[in-house]
Design an enzyme around this catalytic site. Structure first.
Site, PDB file in Angstrom:
ATOM      1  N   ASN A   1       0.925  -1.026  -0.127  1.00  0.00           N
ATOM      2  CA  ASN A   1       0.071   0.130  -0.063  1.00  0.00           C
ATOM      3  C   ASN A   1       1.122   1.002  -0.069  1.00  0.00           C
ATOM      4  O   ASN A   1       1.309   1.513   0.896  1.00  0.00           O
ATOM      5  CB  ASN A   1      -0.861  -0.018   1.149  1.00  0.00           C
ATOM      6  CG  ASN A   1      -1.827   1.264   1.171  1.00  0.00           C
ATOM      7  OD1 ASN A   1      -1.698   1.982   0.330  1.00  0.00           O
ATOM      8  ND2 ASN A   1      -2.536   1.372   2.333  1.00  0.00           N
TER       9      ASN A   1
ATOM     10  N   LYS B   1       0.283   4.347  -0.427  1.00  0.00           N
ATOM     11  CA  LYS B   1      -0.686   5.241   0.085  1.00  0.00           C
ATOM     12  C   LYS B   1      -0.362   6.744  -0.866  1.00  0.00           C
ATOM     13  O   LYS B   1      -0.427   6.473  -1.984  1.00  0.00           O
ATOM     14  CB  LYS B   1      -0.129   5.756   1.505  1.00  0.00           C
ATOM     15  CG  LYS B   1      -0.300   4.468   2.436  1.00  0.00           C
ATOM     16  CD  LYS B   1      -0.168   4.597   4.002  1.00  0.00           C
ATOM     17  CE  LYS B   1      -0.181   3.401   4.636  1.00  0.00           C
ATOM     18  NZ  LYS B   1      -0.214   3.678   5.980  1.00  0.00           N
TER      19      LYS B   1
ATOM     20  N   GLU C   1      -7.134   4.698   7.874  1.00  0.00           N
ATOM     21  CA  GLU C   1      -6.963   6.257   7.273  1.00  0.00           C
ATOM     22  C   GLU C   1      -8.309   6.628   6.569  1.00  0.00           C
ATOM     23  O   GLU C   1      -8.424   7.643   6.746  1.00  0.00           O
ATOM     24  CB  GLU C   1      -5.554   6.401   6.332  1.00  0.00           C
ATOM     25  CG  GLU C   1      -4.398   6.192   7.231  1.00  0.00           C
ATOM     26  CD  GLU C   1      -3.031   5.814   6.321  1.00  0.00           C
ATOM     27  OE1 GLU C   1      -2.080   5.616   7.226  1.00  0.00           O
ATOM     28  OE2 GLU C   1      -3.308   5.654   5.086  1.00  0.00           O
TER      29      GLU C   1
ATOM     30  N   GLU D   1      -4.952  -4.904  10.728  1.00  0.00           N
ATOM     31  CA  GLU D   1      -4.101  -3.942  10.973  1.00  0.00           C
ATOM     32  C   GLU D   1      -4.576  -2.971  12.275  1.00  0.00           C
ATOM     33  O   GLU D   1      -5.494  -2.232  12.079  1.00  0.00           O
ATOM     34  CB  GLU D   1      -4.230  -3.024   9.948  1.00  0.00           C
ATOM     35  CG  GLU D   1      -3.483  -3.554   8.548  1.00  0.00           C
ATOM     36  CD  GLU D   1      -3.128  -2.277   7.574  1.00  0.00           C
ATOM     37  OE1 GLU D   1      -2.076  -2.310   7.207  1.00  0.00           O
ATOM     38  OE2 GLU D   1      -4.219  -1.517   7.123  1.00  0.00           O
TER      39      GLU D   1
ATOM     40  N   SER E   1       3.493  -1.535  10.799  1.00  0.00           N
ATOM     41  CA  SER E   1       4.865  -1.418  10.741  1.00  0.00           C
ATOM     42  C   SER E   1       5.584  -2.731  10.253  1.00  0.00           C
ATOM     43  O   SER E   1       6.413  -3.503  11.166  1.00  0.00           O
ATOM     44  CB  SER E   1       5.045  -1.030  12.524  1.00  0.00           C
ATOM     45  OG  SER E   1       4.462   0.265  12.378  1.00  0.00           O
TER      46      SER E   1
END
Length: 234
Positions: free
Chosen positions: A8, A10, A90, A158, A196
């Site tokens: 990802n 982003k 997010e 996540e 992470s």
């Protein structure tokens, strides 16, 4: 069941050249690997990248119409995109996406023939209050409500507090969460871990926590590091 390692990106990187350089580096480094690799760049880079499976980072719940700024599943399919991330924390945090809205997106993605990476996870406050399982159950049940065919649904666990913080979830706690999630999905549903992830911990999530793959953020923008993560899953 083939492991799934998804990147990802982003809202990164800042230029087409950087995107192509990272992508091509990954493509060269993963030839012949025994895992499924998916790259999810920003919408603008999707038409530029060829040679690996592509995913989008989001989509809208209608096929077309007066929805300024949105991208439909049909548009993604037309570009050759196979996967789409839905419900990322997010999106939930900054764009106020609810479980009901996420459910509409998953339904449309399934109708369109896209494979879904459906993100769920608890915040630090929810974890500390002992509500982790309650939150996960609610997100799964409401996100997948009315969806009978889960064949193209992948779940990405996540924990929100682990994303982009360097504070990854322990293998033991991840295994506990994955085992809990499995109660609500079919046996062959792939459950990924994200938060992470780096090459020095990635293999443990596969081999010890029981994850069927990984959703990787920042580390996937470094081709050499992401290749190590991919190979750790073999």
């Amino acid at each position: 069941m083939k492991k799934l390692i998804a990147a990802n990106w982003k809202m990164n990187p800042a230029s087409q050249k950087q995107a192509e350089d990272i992508f091509n580096g990954i493509k060269e480094g993963v030839k012949g690997v025994a895992v499924e690799v998916v790259i999810c760049p920003s919408f603008v880079y999707l038409p530029l990248l060829k040679g690996l499976t592509l995913g989008a980072q989001d989509m809208f719940w209608e096929e077309k119409g007066p929805f300024t700024g949105e991208v439909s599943g049909a548009m993604l399919k037309d570009l050759g995109v196979e996967y789409v991330i839905i419900g990322h924390s997010e999106r939930r945090k900054y764009f106020n996406e609810t479980d009901e809205l996420i459910n509409k997106k998953i339904k449309k993605a399934s109708e369109t023939g896209l494979k879904v990476i459906f993100c769920i996870g608890e915040t630090a406050q929810e974890r500390d209050a002992g509500k982790k399982n309650e939150v996960l159950e609610k997100q799964i049940k409401q996100g997948l409500a009315g969806i009978d065919n889960l064949e193209n649904i992948n779940i990405a666990y996540e924990p929100v507090w682990a994303i982009g913080t360097g504070n990854n979830c322990s293998v033991e706690n991840t295994k506990e969460s994955i085992d809990f999630i499995r109660k609500f999905v079919k046996e062959n549903t792939r459950i990924l871990y994200g938060g992470s992830v780096k090459s020095d911990n990635s293999g443990l999530y596969i081999k010890e926590a029981g994850a069927n793959g990984l959703l990787v953020g920042g580390a996937s923008l470094q081709a050499e590091e992401f290749i190590k993560i991919i190979k750790s899953a073999e």
